[in-house]
Design a protein around this motif. Structure first.
Motif, PDB file in Angstrom:
ATOM      1  N   GLU A  77      17.423  13.724 -15.412  1.00 34.33           N
ATOM      2  CA  GLU A  77      18.440  14.480 -14.905  1.00 34.33           C
ATOM      3  C   GLU A  77      18.720  15.274 -16.372  1.00 34.33           C
ATOM      4  N   VAL A  78      19.507  16.572 -16.058  1.00 34.67           N
ATOM      5  CA  VAL A  78      19.757  17.623 -17.381  1.00 34.67           C
ATOM      6  C   VAL A  78      20.702  16.828 -18.069  1.00 34.67           C
ATOM      7  N   PHE A  79      21.858  16.221 -17.336  1.00 37.78           N
ATOM      8  CA  PHE A  79      22.831  15.348 -18.214  1.00 37.78           C
ATOM      9  C   PHE A  79      22.681  13.741 -17.657  1.00 37.78           C
ATOM     10  N   SER A  80      22.178  13.214 -18.613  1.00 35.64           N
ATOM     11  CA  SER A  80      21.689  11.874 -18.243  1.00 35.64           C
ATOM     12  C   SER A  80      22.878  10.898 -17.934  1.00 35.64           C
ATOM     13  N   GLY A  81      22.602  10.025 -17.223  1.00 36.31           N
ATOM     14  CA  GLY A  81      23.654   8.881 -16.650  1.00 36.31           C
ATOM     15  C   GLY A  81      23.322   7.757 -17.716  1.00 36.31           C
ATOM     16  N   GLN A  82      24.277   6.870 -17.749  1.00 35.24           N
ATOM     17  CA  GLN A  82      24.182   5.699 -18.663  1.00 35.24           C
ATOM     18  C   GLN A  82      22.844   4.870 -18.472  1.00 35.24           C
ATOM     19  N   PRO A  83      22.432   4.560 -17.157  1.00 30.00           N
ATOM     20  CA  PRO A  83      21.148   3.785 -17.243  1.00 30.00           C
ATOM     21  C   PRO A  83      20.030   4.490 -17.900  1.00 30.00           C
ATOM     22  N   ASP A  84      19.959   5.769 -17.766  1.00 25.37           N
ATOM     23  CA  ASP A  84      18.814   6.356 -18.582  1.00 25.37           C
ATOM     24  C   ASP A  84      19.148   6.337 -19.943  1.00 25.37           C
ATOM     25  N   LEU A  85      20.284   6.527 -20.321  1.00 26.62           N
ATOM     26  CA  LEU A  85      20.537   6.396 -21.772  1.00 26.62           C
ATOM     27  C   LEU A  85      20.241   5.111 -22.301  1.00 26.62           C
ATOM     28  N   GLU A  86      20.745   4.188 -21.452  1.00 29.86           N
ATOM     29  CA  GLU A  86      20.359   2.755 -22.138  1.00 29.86           C
ATOM     30  C   GLU A  86      18.883   2.329 -22.272  1.00 29.86           C
ATOM     31  N   ARG A  87      18.216   2.832 -21.119  1.00 29.70           N
ATOM     32  CA  ARG A  87      16.598   2.702 -21.190  1.00 29.70           C
ATOM     33  C   ARG A  87      16.032   3.332 -22.325  1.00 29.70           C
ATOM     34  N   TYR A  88      16.692   4.541 -22.535  1.00 31.47           N
ATOM     35  CA  TYR A  88      16.107   5.192 -23.809  1.00 31.47           C
ATOM     36  C   TYR A  88      16.105   4.305 -25.195  1.00 31.47           C
ATOM     37  N   ALA A  89      17.512   3.832 -25.330  1.00 36.14           N
ATOM     38  CA  ALA A  89      17.885   3.099 -26.727  1.00 36.14           C
ATOM     39  C   ALA A  89      16.916   1.926 -26.527  1.00 36.14           C
ATOM     40  N   ASN A  90      16.621   1.252 -25.486  1.00 39.13           N
ATOM     41  CA  ASN A  90      15.782   0.073 -25.409  1.00 39.13           C
ATOM     42  C   ASN A  90      14.282   0.561 -25.757  1.00 39.13           C
ATOM     43  N   HIS A  91      14.060   1.593 -25.169  1.00 44.01           N
ATOM     44  CA  HIS A  91      12.585   2.135 -25.589  1.00 44.01           C
ATOM     45  C   HIS A  91      12.320   2.396 -27.209  1.00 44.01           C
ATOM     46  N   VAL A  92      13.401   2.957 -27.520  1.00 39.28           N
ATOM     47  CA  VAL A  92      13.423   3.312 -29.003  1.00 39.28           C
ATOM     48  C   VAL A  92      13.129   2.005 -29.802  1.00 39.28           C
ATOM     49  N   ALA A  93      13.972   0.891 -29.428  1.00 44.39           N
ATOM     50  CA  ALA A  93      13.913  -0.258 -30.234  1.00 44.39           C
ATOM     51  C   ALA A  93      12.619  -0.974 -30.326  1.00 44.39           C
ATOM     52  N   ASP A  94      12.060  -0.936 -28.873  1.00 43.59           N
ATOM     53  CA  ASP A  94      10.861  -1.424 -28.861  1.00 43.59           C
ATOM     54  C   ASP A  94       9.666  -0.635 -29.508  1.00 43.59           C
ATOM     55  N   ARG A  95       9.717   0.562 -29.228  1.00 46.54           N
ATOM     56  CA  ARG A  95       8.390   1.204 -29.637  1.00 46.54           C
ATOM     57  C   ARG A  95       8.524   1.307 -31.311  1.00 46.54           C
ATOM     58  N   PHE A  96       9.683   1.317 -31.684  1.00 43.44           N
ATOM     59  CA  PHE A  96       9.702   1.380 -33.480  1.00 43.44           C
ATOM     60  C   PHE A  96       9.694  -0.122 -33.992  1.00 43.44           C
ATOM     61  N   GLU A  97       9.736  -1.150 -33.068  1.00 38.93           N
ATOM     62  CA  GLU A  97       9.664  -2.324 -33.561  1.00 38.93           C
ATOM     63  C   GLU A  97      10.921  -2.646 -34.254  1.00 38.93           C
ATOM     64  N   LEU A  98      12.123  -2.287 -33.935  1.00 39.64           N
ATOM     65  CA  LEU A  98      13.395  -2.440 -34.482  1.00 39.64           C
ATOM     66  C   LEU A  98      13.981  -3.939 -34.274  1.00 39.64           C
ATOM     67  N   ARG A  99      13.542  -4.649 -33.226  1.00 32.04           N
ATOM     68  CA  ARG A  99      14.231  -5.692 -32.859  1.00 32.04           C
ATOM     69  C   ARG A  99      14.238  -6.984 -33.777  1.00 32.04           C
ATOM     70  N   GLN A 100      13.138  -6.893 -34.569  1.00 30.93           N
ATOM     71  CA  GLN A 100      13.113  -8.207 -35.553  1.00 30.93           C
ATOM     72  C   GLN A 100      14.076  -8.149 -36.529  1.00 30.93           C
ATOM     73  N   HIS A 101      14.784  -6.773 -36.611  1.00 34.32           N
ATOM     74  CA  HIS A 101      16.022  -6.626 -37.646  1.00 34.32           C
ATOM     75  C   HIS A 101      17.422  -6.865 -37.078  1.00 34.32           C
ATOM     76  N   LEU A 102      17.327  -7.074 -35.606  1.00 39.27           N
ATOM     77  CA  LEU A 102      18.569  -7.151 -34.824  1.00 39.27           C
ATOM     78  C   LEU A 102      18.976  -8.647 -34.412  1.00 39.27           C
ATOM     79  N   ARG A 103      20.417  -8.796 -34.721  1.00 37.47           N
ATOM     80  CA  ARG A 103      21.065  -9.932 -34.390  1.00 37.47           C
ATOM     81  C   ARG A 103      22.129  -9.546 -33.232  1.00 37.47           C
ATOM     82  N   LEU A 104      21.670  -9.924 -32.041  1.00 40.84           N
ATOM     83  CA  LEU A 104      22.680  -9.488 -30.657  1.00 40.84           C
ATOM     84  C   LEU A 104      23.773 -10.511 -30.708  1.00 40.84           C
ATOM     85  N   SER A 105      24.561 -10.240 -29.858  1.00 39.57           N
ATOM     86  CA  SER A 105      25.945 -11.021 -29.450  1.00 39.57           C
ATOM     87  C   SER A 105      26.466 -11.461 -30.711  1.00 39.57           C
ATOM     88  N   THR A 106      26.298 -10.706 -31.848  1.00 42.49           N
ATOM     89  CA  THR A 106      26.914 -11.270 -33.251  1.00 42.49           C
ATOM     90  C   THR A 106      27.873 -10.221 -33.616  1.00 42.49           C
TER      91      THR A 106
END
Ligand code: FAD
Length: 532
Positions: A77-106
């Motif tokens: 969509e032209v103005f994205s809704g929350q589900p697409d923005l969250e999907r994008y953030a997760n895609h970036v975290a996976d694509r650039f292998e950022l998760r190994q640096h993340l501590r969630l629920s912290t």
């Protein structure tokens, strides 16, 4: 408490700023990113309420740091809704292998600076203890929910939801009597969707907001192609003009136009399908009261045309502050919604909410029977997330004490007495006056440059001074005096929260000037900083 874990940099927050900070710094340093939520995306992880959506085109509101990412990702969509923005953030975290640096629920609960060792000690809700040289607080300008202290919440027998802590599984409003408190940007996005389901929706309004149609629509292939072919240039233009959405910039002031021209320009902006165009109809909307009044009156007119009940229409017309004094909202059928039989606007400016009761809400006028109460009451903005962490700097001085009368900062980046601690979108930065992914990237790059200089020169500490903070305060006040922002009570000046102190907390001098002053400080031998 576990043993202290050494690292170089602790990043707080895994929104778009925190994720980019990991990407930018992990090559050269040991980096850990601590995030209170159990997923990434920050704003777009927490704000799952139906209708949550950006008000800047998604082709613009996205990362610019990686060419392939920008080319390969498609926004539906032209103005994205929350589900697409969250999907994008997760895609970036996976694509650039950022998760190994993340501590969630912290959740970071305490930061303590050891001034002999020049190290920060970081404590979390899980009992972790990290020791690091630098902190990057990417904690968000709009991440700490504001919940006004109405009495009786515990008595209410129904369900209460804050829009920024929306349950993942959603809420079924079918057949329910719903009360929504708050008509800011969030309330305006949410209400039309609730109204379609609920038996009855009462909307409790303290101050009406100015809103214009979002013009959201499926992404047109030509728009996507045009952006993808010109991304590099467009991003540069954005940073050089306003740091925000690329809109058509006005050439004429209000007084330069004939009444007919004014009307045509206003109508075109209203139907432009480009949020914020309404703020750019004349060159002087934000600086000249008569220009601003003309735009406000035009929106009043639109509201009166759309909303059939004249009393409701009048209540919806903002008359106590200039348009643009608070961030303009965009909507999908908000004013039209008031023509439904199951929607009632309740003016809690004239008859304030007194308390929650067992069965609903009591205002100064009467009681409302409700099954569900939604608090769309916004955020303890800009300083709220940092204020919720105990932060102890030099000589154990607490940030909360230092900022008791409001935040003092240099370039929105550092606060004196808290060395090696950098803020992204901190107090007195452009924040929501710009497009926050792109300008967040810029700020992270700027911080990375400072850290690189510190390390290259073998330095242990960088701090700022109270004199530098005073200089920045003057700059912030000076630019805000030049605009109509000062006439509005909003989260920009903490006036959305009773008793909050601090004056103007957003830099409205434009992103280019902010960036230029920030770069000049470093280029002129780290002016306003103290390095050792
Ligand atoms: C509903 C809504 C709509 C918006 N729309 C737009 C828009 O259209 N355009 C625009 O430019 N901006 C918009 N914004 C602003 C938005 O916040 C920014 O665009 C951007 O997402 C900010 O990213 P960030 O990473 O800096 O902060 P956030 O996304 O706020 O992330 C901060 C993170 O820090 C975490 N955190 C905070 N404190 C702690 C702690 N003590 N310990 C651990 N973690 C912590 C939080 O959990 C959060 O995940 C919107 C905001 C909201 C709320």
């Amino acid at each position: 408490m576990s043993a202290a874990q050494p690292t170089d940099i602790v990043i707080i927050g895994a929104g778009f700023s925190g994720l980019y900070s990991i990407y930018r710094l992990r090559q050269d340093y040991r980096v850990i990113c601590l995030e209170a939520g159990d997923g990434v995306g920050g704003t777009w992880y927490w704000n799952r309420y139906p209708g949550a959506r950006v008000d800047i085109k998604s082709v613009e509101y996205s990362y610019g740091f990686d060419h392939d990412l920008a080319q390969e990702w498609s926004w539906p969509e032209v103005f994205s809704g929350q589900p697409d923005l969250e999907r994008y953030a997760n895609h970036v975290a996976d694509r650039f292998e950022l998760r190994q640096h993340l501590r969630l629920s912290t959740t970071v609960t305490r930061l303590h600076f050891d001034q002999d060792a020049n190290r920060w000690h970081v404590y979390t809700s899980k009992g972790d203890h990290f020791v690091c040289k630098y902190i990057i607080a990417a904690t968000g300008a709009l991440s700490a929910p504001n919940t006004p202290p109405w009495p009786g919440r515990e008595k209410f027998k129904g369900e209460i939801y804050h829009t920024t802590e929306w349950p993942r599984e959603g809420i079924d409003f079918t057949g329910k009597r719903v009360g929504q408190i708050g008509t800011g940007s969030t309330g305006i996005q949410l209400a039309p969707i609730v109204a379609e389901q609920a038996q009855q929706l009462y909307i409790f309004q303290r101050t009406p907001a100015f809103s214009m149609p979002s013009g959201n629509r499926p992404m047109a292939p030509e728009l996507e192609r045009d952006w993808k072919e010109n991304y590099a240039d467009r991003r540069r233009q954005m940073l050089e003009t306003y740091g925000a959405s690329l809109t058509v910039l006005p050439k004429l002031s209000h007084d330069d136009c004939s009444p007919e021209e004014r009307q045509r320009i206003l109508e075109d902006a209203w139907s432009s399908q480009s949020a914020f165009q309404l703020m750019l109809v004349f060159t002087d909307v934000m600086t000249n009261k008569s220009a601003n009044d003309a735009v406000s009156k035009f929106v009043h007119q639109k509201i009166r045309e759309i909303v059939k009940d004249p009393a409701t229409a009048e209540l919806l017309c903002p008359k106590t502050y200039p348009i643009g004094g608070k961030r303009l909202c965009i909507d999908n059928g908000y004013y039209q919604m008031y023509n439904r039989d199951n929607v009632t606007l309740v003016d809690v400016n004239s008859a304030p909410i007194i308390a929650f009761t067992e069965d609903g809400l009591r205002t100064a006028e009467r009681e409302y029977q409700l099954d569900i109460i939604i608090t769309a009451t916004g955020f303890d903005a800009v300083t709220g997330a940092l204020a919720r962490i105990v932060i102890e700097g030099i000589d154990g001085k607490k940030l909360a004490d230092k900022w008791a009368e409001g935040p003092t900062v240099y370039l929105g980046l550092m606060t004196a007495g808290f060395p090696n601690l950098f803020m992204v979108h901190g107090p007195k930065t452009p924040a929501a006056q710009a497009q926050m992914i792109t300008t967040g990237e810029w700020q992270v790059d700027y911080i990375a440059g400072i850290i690189a200089d510190q390390e290259r020169e073998g330095l242990s500490r960088i701090d700022t001074t109270e004199a530098a903070e005073a200089w920045w305060d003057e700059e912030v006040e000076m630019v805000s005096r030049a605009t109509v922002h000062r006439f509005a009570d909003s989260w920009y000046n903490g006036k959305n929260i009773d008793g909050k102190k601090g004056g103007f907390m957003i830099y409205v001098g434009g992103f280019p000037r902010f960036a230029q002053l920030s770069k000049a400080a470093v280029a002129e031998g780290y002016k306003g900083f103290v390095r050792s």
